[in-house]
Write a protein that holds these residues in place. Sequence first.
Motif, PDB file in Angstrom:
ATOM      1  N   ASP A  31       0.854  -1.391   0.034  1.00 58.10           N
ATOM      2  CA  ASP A  31       0.102  -0.012  -0.027  1.00 58.10           C
ATOM      3  C   ASP A  31       1.051   1.087   0.152  1.00 58.10           C
ATOM      4  N   VAL A  32       0.567   2.051  -0.665  1.00 52.83           N
ATOM      5  CA  VAL A  32       1.218   3.369  -0.672  1.00 52.83           C
ATOM      6  C   VAL A  32       0.283   4.422  -0.072  1.00 52.83           C
ATOM      7  N   ARG A  33       0.945   4.973   1.090  1.00 56.05           N
ATOM      8  CA  ARG A  33      -0.055   5.770   2.051  1.00 56.05           C
ATOM      9  C   ARG A  33       0.540   7.368   2.055  1.00 56.05           C
ATOM     10  N   VAL A  34      -0.409   8.302   2.400  1.00 60.09           N
ATOM     11  CA  VAL A  34      -0.007   9.737   2.367  1.00 60.09           C
ATOM     12  C   VAL A  34       0.317  10.240   3.742  1.00 60.09           C
ATOM     13  N   ARG A  35       1.482  10.669   3.892  1.00 62.12           N
ATOM     14  CA  ARG A  35       2.084  10.997   5.422  1.00 62.12           C
ATOM     15  C   ARG A  35       2.351  12.674   5.304  1.00 62.12           C
ATOM     16  N   ASN A  36       2.610  13.206   6.272  1.00 63.71           N
ATOM     17  CA  ASN A  36       2.989  14.407   6.491  1.00 63.71           C
ATOM     18  C   ASN A  36       4.661  14.414   6.478  1.00 63.71           C
ATOM     19  N   ALA A  37       5.131  15.170   5.924  1.00 63.16           N
ATOM     20  CA  ALA A  37       6.833  15.268   5.654  1.00 63.16           C
ATOM     21  C   ALA A  37       7.568  14.931   6.906  1.00 63.16           C
ATOM     22  N   ASP A  38       6.924  15.068   8.108  1.00 63.71           N
ATOM     23  CA  ASP A  38       7.754  15.078   9.164  1.00 63.71           C
ATOM     24  C   ASP A  38       7.420  13.699   9.647  1.00 63.71           C
ATOM     25  N   GLY A  39       6.851  12.902   9.003  1.00 64.53           N
ATOM     26  CA  GLY A  39       6.492  11.241   9.363  1.00 64.53           C
ATOM     27  C   GLY A  39       5.240  11.035  10.157  1.00 64.53           C
ATOM     28  N   SER A  40       4.751  12.233  10.548  1.00 69.60           N
ATOM     29  CA  SER A  40       3.372  12.122  11.208  1.00 69.60           C
ATOM     30  C   SER A  40       2.028  11.945  10.374  1.00 69.60           C
ATOM     31  N   VAL A  41       1.074  11.746  10.969  1.00 65.62           N
ATOM     32  CA  VAL A  41      -0.295  11.800  10.358  1.00 65.62           C
ATOM     33  C   VAL A  41      -0.934  13.202  10.661  1.00 65.62           C
ATOM     34  N   SER A  42      -0.210  14.454  10.834  1.00 64.93           N
ATOM     35  CA  SER A  42      -0.827  15.604  10.965  1.00 64.93           C
ATOM     36  C   SER A  42      -1.112  16.067   9.537  1.00 64.93           C
ATOM     37  N   PRO A  43      -2.139  16.787   9.598  1.00 66.10           N
ATOM     38  CA  PRO A  43      -2.422  17.636   8.287  1.00 66.10           C
ATOM     39  C   PRO A  43      -1.433  18.515   7.845  1.00 66.10           C
ATOM     40  N   LEU A  44      -1.365  18.691   6.560  1.00 66.59           N
ATOM     41  CA  LEU A  44      -0.235  19.681   6.053  1.00 66.59           C
ATOM     42  C   LEU A  44      -1.601  20.728   5.550  1.00 66.59           C
ATOM     43  N   PHE A  45      -1.301  22.161   6.084  1.00 65.67           N
ATOM     44  CA  PHE A  45      -2.248  22.960   6.052  1.00 65.67           C
ATOM     45  C   PHE A  45      -1.817  24.019   4.827  1.00 65.67           C
ATOM     46  N   GLY A  46      -2.888  24.790   4.168  1.00 62.42           N
ATOM     47  CA  GLY A  46      -2.551  25.548   3.071  1.00 62.42           C
ATOM     48  C   GLY A  46      -3.771  26.512   3.241  1.00 62.42           C
ATOM     49  N   ASN A  47      -3.229  27.936   2.782  1.00 61.69           N
ATOM     50  CA  ASN A  47      -4.153  28.887   2.916  1.00 61.69           C
ATOM     51  C   ASN A  47      -4.462  29.721   1.473  1.00 61.69           C
ATOM     52  N   TRP A  48      -5.604  29.876   0.890  1.00 62.55           N
ATOM     53  CA  TRP A  48      -5.728  30.495  -0.271  1.00 62.55           C
ATOM     54  C   TRP A  48      -5.578  32.042  -0.253  1.00 62.55           C
ATOM     55  N   ASP A  49      -5.146  32.683  -1.479  1.00 63.25           N
ATOM     56  CA  ASP A  49      -5.186  34.033  -1.506  1.00 63.25           C
ATOM     57  C   ASP A  49      -6.661  34.682  -1.839  1.00 63.25           C
ATOM     58  N   GLU A  50      -6.879  35.905  -1.789  1.00 65.48           N
ATOM     59  CA  GLU A  50      -8.067  36.687  -1.793  1.00 65.48           C
ATOM     60  C   GLU A  50      -8.681  36.210  -3.057  1.00 65.48           C
ATOM     61  N   ASP A  51      -8.050  36.075  -4.111  1.00 65.63           N
ATOM     62  CA  ASP A  51      -8.582  35.796  -5.678  1.00 65.63           C
ATOM     63  C   ASP A  51      -8.911  34.219  -5.633  1.00 65.63           C
ATOM     64  N   PHE A  52      -8.510  33.550  -4.639  1.00 66.99           N
ATOM     65  CA  PHE A  52      -8.618  32.057  -4.824  1.00 66.99           C
ATOM     66  C   PHE A  52      -7.781  31.500  -6.122  1.00 66.99           C
ATOM     67  N   THR A  53      -6.698  31.994  -6.482  1.00 67.30           N
ATOM     68  CA  THR A  53      -5.981  31.653  -7.571  1.00 67.30           C
ATOM     69  C   THR A  53      -4.693  31.114  -7.010  1.00 67.30           C
ATOM     70  N   THR A  54      -4.343  31.038  -5.937  1.00 61.35           N
ATOM     71  CA  THR A  54      -3.205  30.359  -5.399  1.00 61.35           C
ATOM     72  C   THR A  54      -3.496  29.907  -4.206  1.00 61.35           C
ATOM     73  N   VAL A  55      -3.013  28.738  -3.719  1.00 59.73           N
ATOM     74  CA  VAL A  55      -2.990  28.019  -2.280  1.00 59.73           C
ATOM     75  C   VAL A  55      -1.608  27.660  -2.087  1.00 59.73           C
ATOM     76  N   THR A  56      -0.973  28.223  -0.862  1.00 58.64           N
ATOM     77  CA  THR A  56       0.094  28.093  -0.697  1.00 58.64           C
ATOM     78  C   THR A  56       0.344  27.238   0.592  1.00 58.64           C
ATOM     79  N   PHE A  57       0.939  25.940   0.656  1.00 62.77           N
ATOM     80  CA  PHE A  57       0.968  24.887   1.974  1.00 62.77           C
ATOM     81  C   PHE A  57       2.218  25.613   2.777  1.00 62.77           C
ATOM     82  N   THR A  58       2.273  25.051   3.978  1.00 61.36           N
ATOM     83  CA  THR A  58       3.171  25.395   5.139  1.00 61.36           C
ATOM     84  C   THR A  58       4.710  25.559   4.465  1.00 61.36           C
TER      85      THR A  58
END
Length: 310
Positions: free
Chosen positions: A249-276
């Motif tokens: 199985d191939v699983r998705v993990r946080n790059a720190d090895g945990s199962v914590s979400p990787l957060f991202g925020n969108w800009d005012e125009d919803f044209t870009t989402v930048t993750f941590t």
Amino acid sequence: MKYFKLFLLVAAIAFFGSCSDDKETQNTNSDVVVEMESPTFSAKEKAGSLKVPIKVIGKTNGKIYVTMGVKECGKNPAKENVHYLVADTTITISDEIGYVEYRAIDNKEINEDRTFQFIIKEARGAKIGENNVTTVTIVDDDDAPYDRLQGDWMFTAKDANGANVSYKVKITEPQKKLDDGTDNPSYDYELGYYLYMDGIKGLSGPGFNKVKLDFSYNEKTKQGYLAFNCQADYIWFTNSFGEDIGECDVRVRNADGSVSPLFGNWDEDFTTVTFTPGGGLLFTIHPKKTDVGGPYLFDKLTDIVLTQIK
């Protein structure tokens, strides 16, 4: 000229043969009525291809051929080939229900809802009932974050070797209904709970689960986030990785090895989402055999940015 006349003869035979076939298969029961199933129909602008139902009342012994028309209506009329496209205006119904299909054109601009009408103009093999019109509302969804995040994006990141990579991905919402017709618990009718991303590393289609995204938005504060869901039970795909380790199985993990979400925020125009910045995702290989070790690294993607494709 001889060949042209021969062409006309063949065309005429095909035409009359076609008419004959229609006559043979067309319903002849006189008490059959065709009409629109509902006087109204509405769907979001980003909903894609949609089917508006046409119902048949009465017992048939053949097919019904319905010709549809469209008409602008309401205070903000939708114009054909500008705000929506119709697949075909000639509908063949062989059962109790048929459909006329349309697709709204997503303009990615905030505007009032638009409306138009489907009208049954002609029916062969049935009488047209009183309910011959459905008013369709194209619901504008360009002011709702949950809806504005859906669509095509360019996913850019750095891979495990530090090289720049990019993939065209698509973000979609979950199905509102499960296969058994019950409400999907992953879908909230007010704000939504999850979104899904397809196409990371160019992988999509049968055998590849869409990567799950958490969504949160507070209407009062106008604050929210998009996050890659990295829960332990989440499997991206299953595949064989050679005789040595077998099926994994191939699983998705946080790059720190945990199962914590990787957060991202969108800009005012919803044209870009930048993750941590500096953060990212691990894609880890988990063998199903217990004697081959693991997990192993499949890939690592960091400094993830989404840019909307217009």
